[in-house]
Motif scaffolding. Structure first.
Motif, mmCIF file in Angstrom:
data_model
loop_
_atom_site.group_PDB
_atom_site.id
_atom_site.type_symbol
_atom_site.label_atom_id
_atom_site.label_comp_id
_atom_site.label_asym_id
_atom_site.label_seq_id
_atom_site.Cartn_x
_atom_site.Cartn_y
_atom_site.Cartn_z
ATOM 1 N N VAL A 1 -11.738 -21.735 -18.025
ATOM 2 C CA VAL A 1 -12.192 -21.058 -16.806
ATOM 3 C C VAL A 1 -11.147 -21.213 -15.703
ATOM 4 N N MET A 2 -10.654 -22.430 -15.517
ATOM 5 C CA MET A 2 -9.668 -22.672 -14.476
ATOM 6 C C MET A 2 -8.325 -22.023 -14.814
ATOM 7 N N LYS A 3 -8.015 -21.965 -16.102
ATOM 8 C CA LYS A 3 -6.760 -21.329 -16.518
ATOM 9 C C LYS A 3 -6.788 -19.835 -16.207
ATOM 10 N N GLN A 4 -7.958 -19.207 -16.360
ATOM 11 C CA GLN A 4 -8.064 -17.785 -16.039
ATOM 12 C C GLN A 4 -7.822 -17.550 -14.554
ATOM 13 N N ARG A 5 -8.310 -18.451 -13.713
ATOM 14 C CA ARG A 5 -8.044 -18.340 -12.274
ATOM 15 C C ARG A 5 -6.536 -18.428 -12.005
ATOM 16 N N LYS A 6 -5.869 -19.312 -12.729
ATOM 17 C CA LYS A 6 -4.410 -19.461 -12.558
ATOM 18 C C LYS A 6 -3.690 -18.202 -13.033
ATOM 19 N N ILE A 7 -4.149 -17.624 -14.136
ATOM 20 C CA ILE A 7 -3.560 -16.375 -14.646
ATOM 21 C C ILE A 7 -3.730 -15.257 -13.621
ATOM 22 N N ASN A 8 -4.913 -15.176 -13.014
ATOM 23 C CA ASN A 8 -5.160 -14.158 -11.988
ATOM 24 C C ASN A 8 -4.176 -14.308 -10.822
ATOM 25 N N PHE A 9 -3.898 -15.555 -10.452
ATOM 26 C CA PHE A 9 -2.962 -15.799 -9.352
ATOM 27 C C PHE A 9 -1.540 -15.386 -9.747
ATOM 28 N N LEU A 10 -1.142 -15.692 -10.982
ATOM 29 C CA LEU A 10 0.193 -15.299 -11.446
ATOM 30 C C LEU A 10 0.326 -13.779 -11.501
ATOM 31 N N GLU A 11 -0.753 -13.093 -11.877
ATOM 32 C CA GLU A 11 -0.731 -11.629 -11.881
ATOM 33 C C GLU A 11 -0.577 -11.088 -10.466
ATOM 34 N N LEU A 12 -1.178 -11.777 -9.501
ATOM 35 C CA LEU A 12 -1.002 -11.398 -8.102
ATOM 36 C C LEU A 12 0.467 -11.529 -7.703
ATOM 37 N N LEU A 13 1.112 -12.631 -8.059
ATOM 38 C CA LEU A 13 2.527 -12.827 -7.717
ATOM 39 C C LEU A 13 3.398 -11.726 -8.312
ATOM 40 N N ILE A 14 3.112 -11.344 -9.548
ATOM 41 C CA ILE A 14 3.878 -10.273 -10.202
ATOM 42 C C ILE A 14 3.682 -8.957 -9.455
ATOM 43 N N ALA A 15 2.430 -8.665 -9.078
ATOM 44 C CA ALA A 15 2.142 -7.428 -8.344
ATOM 45 C C ALA A 15 2.843 -7.420 -6.984
ATOM 46 N N LEU A 16 2.874 -8.574 -6.308
ATOM 47 C CA LEU A 16 3.541 -8.647 -5.007
ATOM 48 C C LEU A 16 5.036 -8.427 -5.143
ATOM 49 N N ASP A 17 5.625 -8.976 -6.189
ATOM 50 C CA ASP A 17 7.074 -8.838 -6.389
ATOM 51 C C ASP A 17 7.497 -7.398 -6.659
ATOM 52 N N SER A 18 6.547 -6.568 -7.092
ATOM 53 C CA SER A 18 6.891 -5.179 -7.406
ATOM 54 C C SER A 18 6.888 -4.273 -6.179
ATOM 55 N N GLU A 19 6.456 -4.807 -5.028
ATOM 56 C CA GLU A 19 6.391 -4.004 -3.799
ATOM 57 C C GLU A 19 7.593 -4.284 -2.907
ATOM 58 N N ASP A 20 8.159 -3.210 -2.325
ATOM 59 C CA ASP A 20 9.382 -3.327 -1.533
ATOM 60 C C ASP A 20 9.149 -3.650 -0.067
ATOM 61 N N THR A 21 8.032 -3.210 0.496
ATOM 62 C CA THR A 21 7.821 -3.388 1.928
ATOM 63 C C THR A 21 6.775 -4.465 2.209
ATOM 64 N N CYS A 22 6.863 -5.058 3.375
ATOM 65 C CA CYS A 22 5.899 -6.091 3.767
ATOM 66 C C CYS A 22 4.484 -5.542 3.797
ATOM 67 N N TYR A 23 4.346 -4.349 4.334
ATOM 68 C CA TYR A 23 3.000 -3.772 4.443
ATOM 69 C C TYR A 23 2.404 -3.482 3.068
ATOM 70 N N ALA A 24 3.213 -2.956 2.153
ATOM 71 C CA ALA A 24 2.719 -2.690 0.797
ATOM 72 C C ALA A 24 2.294 -3.990 0.123
ATOM 73 N N ARG A 25 3.085 -5.044 0.306
ATOM 74 C CA ARG A 25 2.711 -6.329 -0.275
ATOM 75 C C ARG A 25 1.392 -6.836 0.310
ATOM 76 N N TYR A 26 1.241 -6.661 1.626
ATOM 77 C CA TYR A 26 0.007 -7.127 2.256
ATOM 78 C C TYR A 26 -1.202 -6.352 1.726
ATOM 79 N N CYS A 27 -1.058 -5.055 1.523
ATOM 80 C CA CYS A 27 -2.167 -4.240 0.998
ATOM 81 C C CYS A 27 -2.548 -4.666 -0.419
#
Length: 200
Positions: free
Chosen positions: A127-153
């Motif tokens: 259960v806790m590992k899935q939460r960690k995976i969700n967070f890592l997926e968030l980091l990957i999604a943030l890295d794919s955005e070029d602008t600060c505003y897009a990352r914030y959205c």
């Protein structure tokens, strides 16, 4: 420790006395003040750590030697002072309590044994590992955005329910933007996505 058992039984109602005993007998609870370092980058820290309360940040250094926030653990998240729960090898990361924090520390060897021997413990880790995976997926999604505003959205879309409970500083560190850029992006987001009667 009881808050951990309460959370645990939501996911594993048949939490046995043997599992409870292992956690009570083999672990210890340690408290940290706000901004206190839990583990230095080169420090040996062979524990499986569950955040009972507070907030913990994990930092690693980039190629220029600057610390980057790469993990953020809220209550009922875990981290290890080793590379993973099945090895005693050092994890080269620094962990800091961003708020007054309470951790449950279980020796990593005990956690490894518990995952193999106790189904309820293995289920909690999943259960806790899935939460960690969700967070890592968030980091990957943030890295794919070029602008600060897009990352914030993207951040608010995927992590908004947790974001409202976080102090501002780790948020702009996580989003890889300056303090000023964070507040500009947040203000723009609130103008576009939050109605006048709502709060951020």
């Amino acid at each position: 420790m009881e808050r951990l058992f309460t959370y645990w039984t939501k996911h594993c109602p048949a939490l046995g006395a043997d599992t409870r005993s292992l956690v009570r007998d083999r672990s210890k609870v340690r408290r940290y003040a706000k901004q206190q370092v839990i583990k230095l980058e080169t420090e040996r820290f062979p524990f499986f750590c569950i955040v009972l309360s507070g907030l913990v940040a994990g930092y690693r250094r980039n190629s220029h030697g600057s610390p980057l926030l790469c993990e953020l653990m809220q209550p009922m998240d875990y981290f290890t002072g080793t590379k993973h729960p099945f090895t005693p090898r050092l994890r080269q990361a620094e962990y800091t309590a961003l708020e007054k924090t309470e951790l449950l520390l279980l020796p990593v060897a005990e956690a490894r044994e518990a995952q193999l021997r106790l189904p309820a413990f293995a289920e909690l880790v999943q259960v806790m590992k899935q939460r960690k995976i969700n967070f890592l997926e968030l980091l990957i999604a943030l890295d794919s955005e070029d602008t600060c505003y897009a990352r914030y959205c993207v951040y608010m879309a995927q992590y908004g329910s947790q974001a409202i409970r976080l102090p501002d500083a780790p948020q702009w560190q996580l989003l890889r933007m300056s303090r000023a850029s964070f507040y500009r992006a947040k203000a723009k987001y609130l103008r576009h996505f939050v109605s006048p009667g709502e709060t951020s």
